[in-house]
Structure formats: structure tokens, C-alpha cells
Design a protein around this motif. Structure first.
Motif, PDB file in Angstrom:
ATOM      1  N   HIS A 144     -13.670  -3.798  -4.416  1.00 14.19           N
ATOM      2  CA  HIS A 144     -12.509  -2.851  -5.137  1.00 14.19           C
ATOM      3  C   HIS A 144     -11.269  -2.632  -4.335  1.00 14.19           C
ATOM      4  O   HIS A 144     -10.129  -2.842  -5.285  1.00 14.19           O
ATOM      5  N   LEU A 145     -11.091  -2.646  -3.232  1.00 16.23           N
ATOM      6  CA  LEU A 145      -9.781  -2.893  -2.494  1.00 16.23           C
ATOM      7  C   LEU A 145      -9.106  -3.876  -2.660  1.00 16.23           C
ATOM      8  O   LEU A 145      -7.959  -3.882  -2.891  1.00 16.23           O
ATOM      9  N   GLU A 146      -9.955  -4.987  -2.763  1.00 15.73           N
ATOM     10  CA  GLU A 146      -9.084  -6.190  -2.593  1.00 15.73           C
ATOM     11  C   GLU A 146      -8.649  -6.415  -4.321  1.00 15.73           C
ATOM     12  O   GLU A 146      -7.211  -6.811  -4.289  1.00 15.73           O
ATOM     13  N   ASN A 147      -9.320  -5.989  -5.121  1.00 14.47           N
ATOM     14  CA  ASN A 147      -8.761  -5.797  -6.736  1.00 14.47           C
ATOM     15  C   ASN A 147      -7.652  -4.855  -6.919  1.00 14.47           C
ATOM     16  O   ASN A 147      -6.874  -5.446  -7.521  1.00 14.47           O
ATOM     17  N   TRP A 148      -7.781  -3.818  -6.259  1.00 16.33           N
ATOM     18  CA  TRP A 148      -6.764  -2.919  -6.184  1.00 16.33           C
ATOM     19  C   TRP A 148      -5.387  -3.552  -5.504  1.00 16.33           C
ATOM     20  O   TRP A 148      -4.411  -3.141  -6.274  1.00 16.33           O
ATOM     21  N   CYS A 149      -5.356  -4.218  -4.488  1.00 17.33           N
ATOM     22  CA  CYS A 149      -4.126  -4.706  -3.983  1.00 17.33           C
ATOM     23  C   CYS A 149      -3.782  -5.636  -4.848  1.00 17.33           C
ATOM     24  O   CYS A 149      -2.314  -6.012  -4.961  1.00 17.33           O
ATOM     25  N   GLN A 150      -4.398  -6.563  -5.340  1.00 19.05           N
ATOM     26  CA  GLN A 150      -4.025  -7.526  -6.303  1.00 19.05           C
ATOM     27  C   GLN A 150      -3.278  -7.150  -7.517  1.00 19.05           C
ATOM     28  O   GLN A 150      -2.150  -7.333  -8.073  1.00 19.05           O
ATOM     29  N   GLU A 151      -3.781  -6.019  -8.219  1.00 18.54           N
ATOM     30  CA  GLU A 151      -3.154  -5.273  -9.358  1.00 18.54           C
ATOM     31  C   GLU A 151      -1.949  -4.732  -8.919  1.00 18.54           C
ATOM     32  O   GLU A 151      -1.059  -4.438  -9.765  1.00 18.54           O
ATOM     33  N   ASN A 152      -1.584  -4.059  -7.664  1.00 21.45           N
ATOM     34  CA  ASN A 152      -0.639  -3.391  -7.208  1.00 21.45           C
ATOM     35  C   ASN A 152       0.188  -4.255  -6.368  1.00 21.45           C
ATOM     36  O   ASN A 152       1.118  -3.738  -5.675  1.00 21.45           O
ATOM     37  N   ASP A 153       0.184  -5.543  -6.573  1.00 20.46           N
ATOM     38  CA  ASP A 153       1.260  -6.464  -5.773  1.00 20.46           C
ATOM     39  C   ASP A 153       1.297  -6.168  -4.205  1.00 20.46           C
ATOM     40  O   ASP A 153       2.339  -6.184  -3.771  1.00 20.46           O
ATOM     41  N   LEU A 154      -0.009  -5.977  -3.514  1.00 19.72           N
ATOM     42  CA  LEU A 154       0.118  -5.913  -2.222  1.00 19.72           C
ATOM     43  C   LEU A 154      -0.697  -6.907  -1.829  1.00 19.72           C
ATOM     44  O   LEU A 154      -1.839  -7.467  -2.377  1.00 19.72           O
ATOM     45  N   LEU A 155      -0.562  -7.640  -0.414  1.00 21.39           N
ATOM     46  CA  LEU A 155      -1.008  -8.600   0.085  1.00 21.39           C
ATOM     47  C   LEU A 155      -1.957  -7.871   1.364  1.00 21.39           C
ATOM     48  O   LEU A 155      -1.326  -6.995   2.124  1.00 21.39           O
ATOM     49  N   LEU A 156      -3.348  -8.256   1.737  1.00 19.73           N
ATOM     50  CA  LEU A 156      -3.970  -7.728   2.714  1.00 19.73           C
ATOM     51  C   LEU A 156      -3.804  -8.828   4.133  1.00 19.73           C
ATOM     52  O   LEU A 156      -3.892  -9.882   3.735  1.00 19.73           O
ATOM     53  N   ASN A 157      -3.634  -8.281   5.104  1.00 19.92           N
ATOM     54  CA  ASN A 157      -3.310  -9.094   6.107  1.00 19.92           C
ATOM     55  C   ASN A 157      -4.711  -9.455   6.754  1.00 19.92           C
ATOM     56  O   ASN A 157      -5.278  -8.521   7.570  1.00 19.92           O
ATOM     57  N   VAL A 158      -4.998 -10.664   6.436  1.00 15.52           N
ATOM     58  CA  VAL A 158      -6.659 -10.883   6.688  1.00 15.52           C
ATOM     59  C   VAL A 158      -6.728 -11.001   8.563  1.00 15.52           C
ATOM     60  O   VAL A 158      -7.715 -10.707   9.122  1.00 15.52           O
ATOM     61  N   SER A 159      -5.582 -11.575   8.996  1.00 15.79           N
ATOM     62  CA  SER A 159      -5.684 -11.487  10.603  1.00 15.79           C
ATOM     63  C   SER A 159      -5.496 -10.522  11.180  1.00 15.79           C
ATOM     64  O   SER A 159      -6.085 -10.463  12.366  1.00 15.79           O
ATOM     65  N   LYS A 160      -5.265  -9.287  10.656  1.00 17.88           N
ATOM     66  CA  LYS A 160      -5.185  -8.048  11.551  1.00 17.88           C
ATOM     67  C   LYS A 160      -6.566  -7.446  11.063  1.00 17.88           C
ATOM     68  O   LYS A 160      -6.867  -5.999  11.322  1.00 17.88           O
ATOM     69  N   THR A 161      -7.310  -7.684  10.226  1.00 19.41           N
ATOM     70  CA  THR A 161      -8.443  -7.008   9.529  1.00 19.41           C
ATOM     71  C   THR A 161      -9.703  -7.522  10.410  1.00 19.41           C
ATOM     72  O   THR A 161     -10.063  -8.451  10.814  1.00 19.41           O
ATOM     73  N   LYS A 162     -10.192  -6.036  10.831  1.00 22.64           N
ATOM     74  CA  LYS A 162     -11.368  -6.036  11.713  1.00 22.64           C
ATOM     75  C   LYS A 162     -12.846  -5.177  11.171  1.00 22.64           C
ATOM     76  O   LYS A 162     -12.379  -4.348  10.207  1.00 22.64           O
ATOM     77  N   GLU A 163     -13.709  -5.885  11.367  1.00 21.43           N
ATOM     78  CA  GLU A 163     -14.917  -4.917  11.049  1.00 21.43           C
ATOM     79  C   GLU A 163     -15.889  -4.340  12.344  1.00 21.43           C
ATOM     80  O   GLU A 163     -16.187  -5.110  13.368  1.00 21.43           O
TER      81      GLU A 163
END
Length: 437
Positions: free
Chosen positions: A404-423
Motif C-alpha cells: 500500500h505504501l508503494e502504491n501510494w508513493c506511485q500515485e503521489n509522484d514520490l520515489l522510494l530510496n531502496v538503497s537506504k531501506t532497511k528491515e
């Protein structure tokens, strides 16, 4: 020489000893039985000055003391007194303001903003009372208005007693001054204790700053040239350059396929999934009501107290400024030391370092909330954290929240920084096993 019940002779060390016709000096270092643990030792200096050289020494001490007073100057600062009456008067003045007059006077968003901000600042200066207070270099933190009034009354009673010969009023005033000092010290001590007893880290650090009398150092100035300002301005507008190049590529492609008409349609029509950003009045009012009044005012000069106290009065005009700014584009320049870069107009994003940028981003990401009761979204500026509770190896809600967060970023023209994403997984079970995908 020293009382044995207070200090033994074995703990006394002579540091300096001098004897001359004009001065006799004796410096001793000792460690008494009842010395506080913060001090390892104490030093006593004994000086004897013969009567015939007293005048010269006194003049020398007076000269040194005068230099000390000149070096530590008196500090004056303006203080704003916020009262219920002044806040109500400011709210009434803003209620009667005609914001349409400012809107119709110009089409430039910069002039419109300067006129509104200047008008609000003028009303604040005319409505809120101000006072100038003096701060002495040796003023203790527990000295307040009550102690100063008690000391002034004691001085006045002493002057009257010298003239009249009756010192009873002076004695009562001196006793009142001592009592005011004791009460102020007691209240200040309770204030420090309350800072440590509270659970918040903010109050803890404030208590440490008050005890150490810590003052943050002034920011240092950096030397830079004009090229650095231009490079920073270009770096901050890199997303604008990417969007402009994408539009240019689409324009050339459409020109090759369908001519000028197809190119114009490609520039006007938004892409699929995009929607125009509109700032609502309710959102601005909600953000204004949550302002921190302790923070200093930004470049516009409007303090957080005005935004929070007059949120209902200022909510109608600021959304118009925000939406007009998004429509016309945003002007941005970089100022480094004494070097200023050229001005660039942006159609996306928000200027870096602007006081409105965090507010605009908070309004933009306000609808990004969790969709499940077992997940929570924590937002801090441009960092977002998804926390999910996984029970019985069922991580469906957690994965759906990420999607849902990924879809929300796509709808609102935002990019997720995958290189800085940690789990990060915190496993509280006794068996340290993981069967998650």
C-alpha cells in the motif's frame, strides 16, 4: 596557624611566600575535613599591604575592576508579553482583515506573500505589548522581578534611614530581601528537580543546560565563492531538470509522430496516476494548531505563537498562497556566505531551506496512514517507518501495508530510496526461529 579540628598540618602545602617593604604574600593549599566532594583542595591567599602604599594598590585594583566592567557589557533584549487580552485583540484584528484586497492587488505570488506577511507582522507589533529588559553578566538564574524589587526597596529604605536616623524600615526591608532570595532559590531548585523527575528527554537536557548554564556557540561563517552557490542550486533542482528533460523527450517524440498539435497535447495532459496537489483550508488550520510555540520564527518573521493562537483567522489566506505558489512555480536561490546564486523557477517539489517546505511536505503526506490495526506508520520528515505485529507467522497485513505504501508513493509522484531501506525484525519468542518470507 590552622585549627587542627578543621584541617591537619599534614594537609597544608605552601604554594608561594613573599616578603618585601611594599607587599607581603602567603599562599597556602590545604584539604579540610569538611570539603565538598566536588573540590579536591582549597587555596587561601593572604596579602598584607603597608599603609604608605595603600593608595597605589587601591588605584591599581580600581583600574583593573573598571576594565572588567567594560569587558562584560550590559545586555538588553526585547521581550513580548502574551496575555489573553492581547491575543483576543489580535484575533479581532485578523477577523476584520480583508484578504481579498491583498489578492486582487497583484498577480505575483511573492508580492502577495510579502504583503500578507507584512500586514500580520504590523498587527502583531501594534497589538502585542513589548518590554526591554536588562541582563547583567553576573546575574544568577534565580534572580527575578521580585528580588529586584526587594533590593530596590531596601536601598530606598536605607537612604531614608540615613536622612531620618530611623533604621527600622531598613531592617525590615533587608529581612524581606533575604526572604525573597531564599524563596527564589527554593523555587529554582524545585524547578530543576522537576526537570529530572519528568520522563521526557527534552526536559532532562533542559535541566542539564540550566545547571551548567550552557549557551550554544554562535554559528561560524564559512568562506565560499559564487561557483559553490551555483553548484548547490543546480544540485537542489536536479529533480526539476529530470522532469523537464522527460517532457522535452516526449515533446520530440510527439513532434515526430503527430506534429505540433500532438506535442501540445502531450505537454498539457497529465500522465496517468497524477493528480493536482491542492492545499485545503482544514489541513492548514490543523497544522497551525499543532505549532510548537517554543521554536524561533522563520524568515517570514511570523512566530509559532501567532500561527497557533490565530489558526482560525489565518487559515483562509495561507492555502490561497500555497496553491497559487504551486500553480505559478517556486523561485529558488542559494545563499552561501556573501555569494548568491541565480534564481531558478521550480514547478515540482519545494525549496530546500525554506520555512514552508516542511509544512508543505507534512500536508502532502498527511493521508499516508496505516490501513490495518496491526501495523503503524511513523513519519519523521522524509523518513517513513512501517511497524507491524506478526503473530503465528502471519505476515499478510505487514506485506499488504508495504504494498500500500508503494502504491501510494506511485500515485503521489514520490520515489522510494531502496538503497537506504532497511528491515529490522525483533523476535521476542523463546525459540529464535524465523519462517518469514
Amino acid at each position: 596557624m590552622i585549627n587542627n579540628s578543621w584541617c591537619s598540618n599534614a594537609n597544608v602545602v605552601t604554594l608561594a611566600r613573599s616578603c618585601s617593604p611594599n607587599l607581603e604574600l602567603l599562599a597556602l593549599k590545604f584539604c579540610s575535613f569538611y570539603l565538598p566532594r566536588e573540590f579536591t583542595s582549597a587555596i587561601v591567599n593572604t596579602v598584607y599591604i603597608p599603609p604608605q602604599v595603600t593608595l597605589h594598590c587601591v588605584n591599581f585594583m580600581r583600574l583593573a575592576h573598571s576594565f572588567r566592567l567594560k569587558r562584560e557589557t550590559l545586555v538588553q533584549r526585547d521581550v513580548v508579553h502574551w496575555t489573553d487580552q492581547s491575543v483576543a485583540a489580535l484575533q479581532d484584528a485578523l477577523d476584520n482583515a480583508d484578504w481579498d484586497m491583498f489578492r486582487c492587488s497583484t498577480d505575483d505570488v511573492s508580492e502577495y506573500t510579502e504583503a500578507v506577511v507584512g500586514f500580520i507582522g504590523k498587527l502583531e507589533d501594534d497589538t502585542i505589548p513589548r518590554a526591554t529588559i536588562k541582563t547583567f553578566p553576573n546575574q544568577k538564574p534565580w534572580v527575578d522581578k521580585t528580588i529586584r524589587e526587594a533590593l530596590n526597596s531596601r536601598t530606598a529604605a536605607y537612604n531614608v534611614g540615613i536622612i531620618s536616623g530611623n533604621m527600622d524600615e531598613y531592617k525590615s526591608a533587608a529581612y524581606g530581601g533575604c526572604r525573597a532570595v531564599r524563596e527564589a532559590k527554593w523555587c529554582y531548585g524545585k524547578k530543576l528537580e522537576s526537570e529530572f523527575q519528568q520522563s521526557g528527554s527534552r526536559s532532562l537536557w533542559q535541566g542539564l543546560r540550566m545547571i551548567m548554564d550552557y549557551r550554544s556557540p554562535p554559528p561560524g561563517l564559512m568562506s565560499a565563492d559564487e561557483s559553490l552557490a551555483k553548484k548547490l542550486n543546480t544540485f537542489f533542482t536536479r529533480f526539476e531538470a529530470a522532469s523537464s528533460s522527460a517532457i522535452a523527450n516526449s515533446t520530440r517524440a510527439n513532434n515526430a509522430n503527430g506534429g505540433i498539435g500532438a506535442a501540445n497535447n502531450a505537454c498539457v495532459e497529465p500522465t496517468r496516476g497524477q493528480r493536482p496537489l491542492i492545499i485545503m483550508e482544514s489541513d492548514v488550520r490543523r497544522v497551525f494548531q499543532r505549532q510548537n510555540t517554543r521554536k524561533v520564527a522563520g524568515p517570514d518573521g511570523i512566530c509559532g505563537k501567532v500561527l497557533k493562537a490565530c489558526a482560525d483567522q489565518l487559515a483562509p489566506v495561507f492555502p490561497d498562497i500555497f496553491n497559487l505558489s504551486l500553480t505559478q512555480g517556486i523561485s529558488q536561490l542559494v545563499w552561501v556566505d556573501n555569494c548568491v546564486s541565480c534564481t531558478l523557477t521550480l514547478s515540482t517539489g519545494a525549496p530546500r531551506g525554506c520555512v514552508l517546505s516542511p509544512l508543505l511536505y507534512s500536508l502532502y503526506t498527511y493521508d499516508c496512514v496505516a490501513t490495518s490495526s496491526s501495523t503503524t506508520i511513523v513519519k519523521f520528515a522524509d523518513d517513513t517507518v512501517i511497524m507491524g505485529l506478526i503473530s503465528d507467522n502471519n505476515e499478510r497485513a505487514y506485506l499488504e501495508e508495504i504494498k500500500h505504501l508503494e502504491n501510494w508513493c506511485q500515485e503521489n509522484d514520490l520515489l522510494l530510496n531502496v538503497s537506504k531501506t532497511k528491515e529490522m525484525i525483533v523476535d521476542c519468542s523463546k525459540k529464535q526461529e524465523r519462517h518469514y518470507l
